[in-house]
Design a protein around this motif. Sequence first.
Motif, PDB file in Angstrom:
ATOM      1  N   TRP A  83      61.296 -61.187  60.588  1.00  0.00           N
ATOM      2  CA  TRP A  83      61.803 -60.707  59.294  1.00  0.00           C
ATOM      3  C   TRP A  83      61.823 -61.827  58.255  1.00  0.00           C
ATOM      4  O   TRP A  83      61.504 -61.618  57.094  1.00  0.00           O
ATOM      5  CB  TRP A  83      63.192 -60.107  59.455  1.00  0.00           C
ATOM      6  CG  TRP A  83      63.661 -59.423  58.208  1.00  0.00           C
ATOM      7  CD1 TRP A  83      64.535 -59.906  57.286  1.00  0.00           C
ATOM      8  CD2 TRP A  83      63.256 -58.134  57.742  1.00  0.00           C
ATOM      9  NE1 TRP A  83      64.705 -58.997  56.271  1.00  0.00           N
ATOM     10  CE2 TRP A  83      63.934 -57.893  56.531  1.00  0.00           C
ATOM     11  CE3 TRP A  83      62.399 -57.147  58.239  1.00  0.00           C
ATOM     12  CZ2 TRP A  83      63.780 -56.723  55.801  1.00  0.00           C
ATOM     13  CZ3 TRP A  83      62.248 -55.982  57.510  1.00  0.00           C
ATOM     14  CH2 TRP A  83      62.923 -55.777  56.309  1.00  0.00           C
ATOM     15  N   THR A  84      62.199 -63.007  58.656  1.00  0.00           N
ATOM     16  CA  THR A  84      62.459 -64.086  57.702  1.00  0.00           C
ATOM     17  C   THR A  84      61.249 -64.982  57.429  1.00  0.00           C
ATOM     18  O   THR A  84      61.402 -66.077  56.895  1.00  0.00           O
ATOM     19  CB  THR A  84      63.647 -64.946  58.176  1.00  0.00           C
ATOM     20  OG1 THR A  84      63.347 -65.481  59.472  1.00  0.00           O
ATOM     21  CG2 THR A  84      64.927 -64.139  58.226  1.00  0.00           C
ATOM     22  N   ASP A 139      61.198 -63.377  50.295  1.00  0.00           N
ATOM     23  CA  ASP A 139      61.975 -62.219  49.844  1.00  0.00           C
ATOM     24  C   ASP A 139      62.806 -61.596  50.964  1.00  0.00           C
ATOM     25  O   ASP A 139      63.585 -60.686  50.727  1.00  0.00           O
ATOM     26  CB  ASP A 139      61.060 -61.147  49.257  1.00  0.00           C
ATOM     27  CG  ASP A 139      60.606 -61.456  47.843  1.00  0.00           C
ATOM     28  OD1 ASP A 139      61.252 -62.299  47.168  1.00  0.00           O
ATOM     29  OD2 ASP A 139      59.610 -60.859  47.392  1.00  0.00           O
ATOM     30  N   TYR A 140      62.622 -62.063  52.190  1.00  0.00           N
ATOM     31  CA  TYR A 140      63.268 -61.474  53.364  1.00  0.00           C
ATOM     32  C   TYR A 140      64.264 -62.464  53.941  1.00  0.00           C
ATOM     33  O   TYR A 140      63.946 -63.628  54.162  1.00  0.00           O
ATOM     34  CB  TYR A 140      62.212 -61.107  54.413  1.00  0.00           C
ATOM     35  CG  TYR A 140      61.241 -60.077  53.887  1.00  0.00           C
ATOM     36  CD1 TYR A 140      61.490 -58.726  54.047  1.00  0.00           C
ATOM     37  CD2 TYR A 140      60.099 -60.465  53.197  1.00  0.00           C
ATOM     38  CE1 TYR A 140      60.611 -57.776  53.534  1.00  0.00           C
ATOM     39  CE2 TYR A 140      59.216 -59.526  52.685  1.00  0.00           C
ATOM     40  CZ  TYR A 140      59.483 -58.186  52.860  1.00  0.00           C
ATOM     41  OH  TYR A 140      58.628 -57.253  52.350  1.00  0.00           O
ATOM     42  N   ARG A 188      67.575 -58.190  55.133  1.00  0.00           N
ATOM     43  CA  ARG A 188      67.570 -57.893  53.703  1.00  0.00           C
ATOM     44  C   ARG A 188      66.213 -58.153  53.066  1.00  0.00           C
ATOM     45  O   ARG A 188      65.501 -59.066  53.464  1.00  0.00           O
ATOM     46  CB  ARG A 188      68.619 -58.750  52.996  1.00  0.00           C
ATOM     47  CG  ARG A 188      70.019 -58.388  53.436  1.00  0.00           C
ATOM     48  CD  ARG A 188      71.064 -59.391  52.979  1.00  0.00           C
ATOM     49  NE  ARG A 188      72.374 -58.877  53.277  1.00  0.00           N
ATOM     50  CZ  ARG A 188      73.218 -58.420  52.348  1.00  0.00           C
ATOM     51  NH1 ARG A 188      72.922 -58.478  51.071  1.00  0.00           N
ATOM     52  NH2 ARG A 188      74.383 -57.924  52.706  1.00  0.00           N
ATOM     53  N   TYR A 189      65.923 -57.342  52.057  1.00  0.00           N
ATOM     54  CA  TYR A 189      64.762 -57.542  51.201  1.00  0.00           C
ATOM     55  C   TYR A 189      65.292 -57.735  49.789  1.00  0.00           C
ATOM     56  O   TYR A 189      65.973 -56.857  49.261  1.00  0.00           O
ATOM     57  CB  TYR A 189      63.835 -56.331  51.256  1.00  0.00           C
ATOM     58  CG  TYR A 189      62.673 -56.398  50.299  1.00  0.00           C
ATOM     59  CD1 TYR A 189      61.674 -57.357  50.444  1.00  0.00           C
ATOM     60  CD2 TYR A 189      62.564 -55.496  49.248  1.00  0.00           C
ATOM     61  CE1 TYR A 189      60.605 -57.415  49.564  1.00  0.00           C
ATOM     62  CE2 TYR A 189      61.499 -55.544  48.367  1.00  0.00           C
ATOM     63  CZ  TYR A 189      60.515 -56.507  48.531  1.00  0.00           C
ATOM     64  OH  TYR A 189      59.455 -56.560  47.652  1.00  0.00           O
ATOM     65  N   LYS A 222      57.683 -54.103  55.929  1.00  0.00           N
ATOM     66  CA  LYS A 222      57.500 -55.021  54.797  1.00  0.00           C
ATOM     67  C   LYS A 222      56.476 -54.469  53.811  1.00  0.00           C
ATOM     68  O   LYS A 222      56.675 -54.565  52.587  1.00  0.00           O
ATOM     69  CB  LYS A 222      57.075 -56.403  55.289  1.00  0.00           C
ATOM     70  CG  LYS A 222      58.198 -57.171  55.965  1.00  0.00           C
ATOM     71  CD  LYS A 222      57.707 -58.518  56.441  1.00  0.00           C
ATOM     72  CE  LYS A 222      58.811 -59.344  57.042  1.00  0.00           C
ATOM     73  NZ  LYS A 222      58.357 -60.701  57.381  1.00  0.00           N
TER      74      LYS A 222
END
Length: 134
Positions: A38-39, A43-44, A56-57, A123
């Motif tokens: 995710w990271t 933006d993530y 989070r986005y 994403k």
Amino acid sequence: MMIGEKSSPPPGVITFDEMINSCGAKEAEYVSQMSNIWTTESDYSIKMGTKGFSARYRNIPIFFVLPNHFRIAPNIKKKYGTLFLELMTTIEKYFTRDLEVGVSFTSAGFESKNIESFLNDVKNILTNHSELAL
């Protein structure tokens, strides 16, 4: 705070390590994999909470990841109905959904090999939703 000193989380908020330590071995692997994938882009992010973290986005919670499952954050269904439906469809493409809006890591249809493809699809969906733009 001194240089090199670790900051402690706010009261009631756990650290990532505390979360991992509260998981079983397989669940810890899945949670780590989700966080790492995710990271990978700016933006993530993740934000730790009392039991797990929100993925989070652009600082909008998309998923809640807990020691034994993940689910779509409630604000998505309330504020972004079309996005919610796309996320539900994407969950069901990769996993057997056994929760109302999520998947238990122990469900029969959960396979760790699907995590990366699932998150990459998510994403792509997020970057195509203009209502989430800054």
